[in-house]
Motif scaffolding. Sequence first.
Motif, PDB file in Angstrom:
ATOM      1  N   ASN A   8      95.088  63.978  45.493  1.00 11.04           N
ATOM      2  CA  ASN A   8      94.117  63.276  46.165  1.00 11.04           C
ATOM      3  C   ASN A   8      94.697  62.292  46.673  1.00 11.04           C
ATOM      4  O   ASN A   8      93.926  61.276  47.225  1.00 11.04           O
ATOM      5  N   LEU A   9      95.878  61.940  47.254  1.00 15.78           N
ATOM      6  CA  LEU A   9      96.407  60.664  47.618  1.00 15.78           C
ATOM      7  C   LEU A   9      95.718  60.333  49.000  1.00 15.78           C
ATOM      8  O   LEU A   9      95.498  59.115  49.142  1.00 15.78           O
ATOM      9  N   PRO A  10      95.768  61.552  50.041  1.00 17.50           N
ATOM     10  CA  PRO A  10      95.147  60.873  51.253  1.00 17.50           C
ATOM     11  C   PRO A  10      93.871  60.286  51.166  1.00 17.50           C
ATOM     12  O   PRO A  10      93.415  59.117  51.565  1.00 17.50           O
ATOM     13  N   LEU A  11      92.983  60.827  50.282  1.00 15.66           N
ATOM     14  CA  LEU A  11      91.437  60.405  50.116  1.00 15.66           C
ATOM     15  C   LEU A  11      91.482  59.187  49.219  1.00 15.66           C
ATOM     16  O   LEU A  11      90.919  58.243  49.671  1.00 15.66           O
ATOM     17  N   LEU A  12      92.414  58.945  48.310  1.00 15.08           N
ATOM     18  CA  LEU A  12      92.621  57.692  47.614  1.00 15.08           C
ATOM     19  C   LEU A  12      93.005  56.653  48.558  1.00 15.08           C
ATOM     20  O   LEU A  12      92.500  55.475  48.485  1.00 15.08           O
ATOM     21  N   LYS A  13      93.878  56.668  49.507  1.00 10.48           N
ATOM     22  CA  LYS A  13      94.247  55.812  50.547  1.00 10.48           C
ATOM     23  C   LYS A  13      93.307  55.395  51.460  1.00 10.48           C
ATOM     24  O   LYS A  13      92.737  54.303  51.730  1.00 10.48           O
ATOM     25  N   LYS A  14      92.491  56.514  51.720  1.00  9.91           N
ATOM     26  CA  LYS A  14      91.114  56.322  52.811  1.00  9.91           C
ATOM     27  C   LYS A  14      90.206  55.275  51.937  1.00  9.91           C
ATOM     28  O   LYS A  14      89.641  54.395  52.344  1.00  9.91           O
ATOM     29  N   THR A  15      90.026  55.900  50.520  1.00  5.19           N
ATOM     30  CA  THR A  15      89.117  55.008  49.819  1.00  5.19           C
ATOM     31  C   THR A  15      89.505  53.517  49.559  1.00  5.19           C
ATOM     32  O   THR A  15      88.680  52.631  49.894  1.00  5.19           O
ATOM     33  N   ALA A  16      90.910  53.453  49.414  1.00  8.33           N
ATOM     34  CA  ALA A  16      91.467  51.950  49.362  1.00  8.33           C
ATOM     35  C   ALA A  16      91.226  51.017  50.594  1.00  8.33           C
ATOM     36  O   ALA A  16      90.794  49.964  50.627  1.00  8.33           O
ATOM     37  N   SER A  17      91.369  51.791  51.879  1.00  9.74           N
ATOM     38  CA  SER A  17      91.233  51.132  52.864  1.00  9.74           C
ATOM     39  C   SER A  17      89.756  50.649  53.079  1.00  9.74           C
ATOM     40  O   SER A  17      89.223  49.455  53.677  1.00  9.74           O
ATOM     41  N   TYR A  18      88.841  51.793  52.916  1.00  4.16           N
ATOM     42  CA  TYR A  18      87.488  51.424  52.979  1.00  4.16           C
ATOM     43  C   TYR A  18      86.879  50.360  51.944  1.00  4.16           C
ATOM     44  O   TYR A  18      86.254  49.226  52.368  1.00  4.16           O
ATOM     45  N   TYR A  19      87.615  50.294  50.952  1.00  5.30           N
ATOM     46  CA  TYR A  19      87.170  49.262  49.840  1.00  5.30           C
ATOM     47  C   TYR A  19      87.553  47.740  50.171  1.00  5.30           C
ATOM     48  O   TYR A  19      86.937  46.885  50.306  1.00  5.30           O
ATOM     49  N   VAL A  20      88.706  47.694  50.914  1.00  6.09           N
ATOM     50  CA  VAL A  20      89.184  46.444  51.586  1.00  6.09           C
ATOM     51  C   VAL A  20      88.210  45.949  52.732  1.00  6.09           C
ATOM     52  O   VAL A  20      87.905  44.924  52.564  1.00  6.09           O
ATOM     53  N   MET A  21      88.184  46.822  53.531  1.00  4.30           N
ATOM     54  CA  MET A  21      87.203  46.665  54.757  1.00  4.30           C
ATOM     55  C   MET A  21      85.798  46.132  54.167  1.00  4.30           C
ATOM     56  O   MET A  21      85.306  45.314  54.615  1.00  4.30           O
ATOM     57  N   HIS A  22      85.266  46.919  53.230  1.00  4.03           N
ATOM     58  CA  HIS A  22      83.810  46.531  52.601  1.00  4.03           C
ATOM     59  C   HIS A  22      83.747  45.191  51.877  1.00  4.03           C
ATOM     60  O   HIS A  22      82.840  44.599  52.327  1.00  4.03           O
ATOM     61  N   ILE A  23      85.082  44.857  51.374  1.00  2.21           N
ATOM     62  CA  ILE A  23      85.085  43.435  50.746  1.00  2.21           C
ATOM     63  C   ILE A  23      84.965  42.628  51.795  1.00  2.21           C
ATOM     64  O   ILE A  23      84.161  41.420  51.721  1.00  2.21           O
ATOM     65  N   VAL A  24      85.869  42.518  52.752  1.00  3.25           N
ATOM     66  CA  VAL A  24      85.912  41.643  53.748  1.00  3.25           C
ATOM     67  C   VAL A  24      84.324  41.484  54.631  1.00  3.25           C
ATOM     68  O   VAL A  24      83.736  40.297  54.744  1.00  3.25           O
ATOM     69  N   VAL A  25      83.692  42.463  54.696  1.00  5.29           N
ATOM     70  CA  VAL A  25      82.359  42.602  55.314  1.00  5.29           C
ATOM     71  C   VAL A  25      81.251  42.007  54.554  1.00  5.29           C
ATOM     72  O   VAL A  25      80.617  41.087  54.881  1.00  5.29           O
ATOM     73  N   ALA A  26      81.305  42.442  53.129  1.00  3.15           N
ATOM     74  CA  ALA A  26      80.426  41.930  52.231  1.00  3.15           C
ATOM     75  C   ALA A  26      80.628  40.417  51.968  1.00  3.15           C
ATOM     76  O   ALA A  26      79.738  39.619  51.963  1.00  3.15           O
ATOM     77  N   ALA A  27      81.887  39.870  51.984  1.00  4.89           N
ATOM     78  CA  ALA A  27      82.367  38.384  51.953  1.00  4.89           C
ATOM     79  C   ALA A  27      81.613  37.761  53.083  1.00  4.89           C
ATOM     80  O   ALA A  27      81.014  36.450  52.921  1.00  4.89           O
ATOM     81  N   ALA A  28      81.766  38.169  53.991  1.00 11.15           N
ATOM     82  CA  ALA A  28      81.193  37.254  55.370  1.00 11.15           C
ATOM     83  C   ALA A  28      79.587  37.262  55.583  1.00 11.15           C
ATOM     84  O   ALA A  28      79.356  36.316  55.609  1.00 11.15           O
ATOM     85  N   VAL A  29      79.298  38.444  55.070  1.00 11.80           N
ATOM     86  CA  VAL A  29      77.674  38.605  55.054  1.00 11.80           C
ATOM     87  C   VAL A  29      77.280  37.529  53.927  1.00 11.80           C
ATOM     88  O   VAL A  29      76.462  36.816  53.933  1.00 11.80           O
ATOM     89  N   ALA A  30      77.869  37.595  52.786  1.00 11.23           N
ATOM     90  CA  ALA A  30      77.368  36.809  51.705  1.00 11.23           C
ATOM     91  C   ALA A  30      77.667  35.293  51.895  1.00 11.23           C
ATOM     92  O   ALA A  30      76.749  34.564  51.384  1.00 11.23           O
TER      93      ALA A  30
END
Length: 80
Positions: A8-30
């Motif tokens: 699952n390495l490609p999917l885990l990498k995609k999930t990790a990049s999505y996670y980082v992007m999501h935290i940045v967006v969520a922090a900006a909104v919060a």
Amino acid sequence: MTRFARTNLPLLKKTASYYVMHIVVAAAVAYAVTGNLFMAFTLSLLEPTVQAVAFFFHEKVWERRSPRQRLTQVSPAPAP
């Protein structure tokens, strides 16, 4: 590396990049809503963490669904 991680390495990498992007967006909104940097980072960690786990399993469901979907789309309709 475990078999699960290798498989699952490609999917885990995609999930990790999505996670980082999501935290940045969520922090900006919060931060925009609260005006408090500490509160913004605190709020931004919980929801994206749950969302990243959900995203991983969502992708796994779609991977399993895709081959079946392709078969039904390609199969000719039965003759009348």
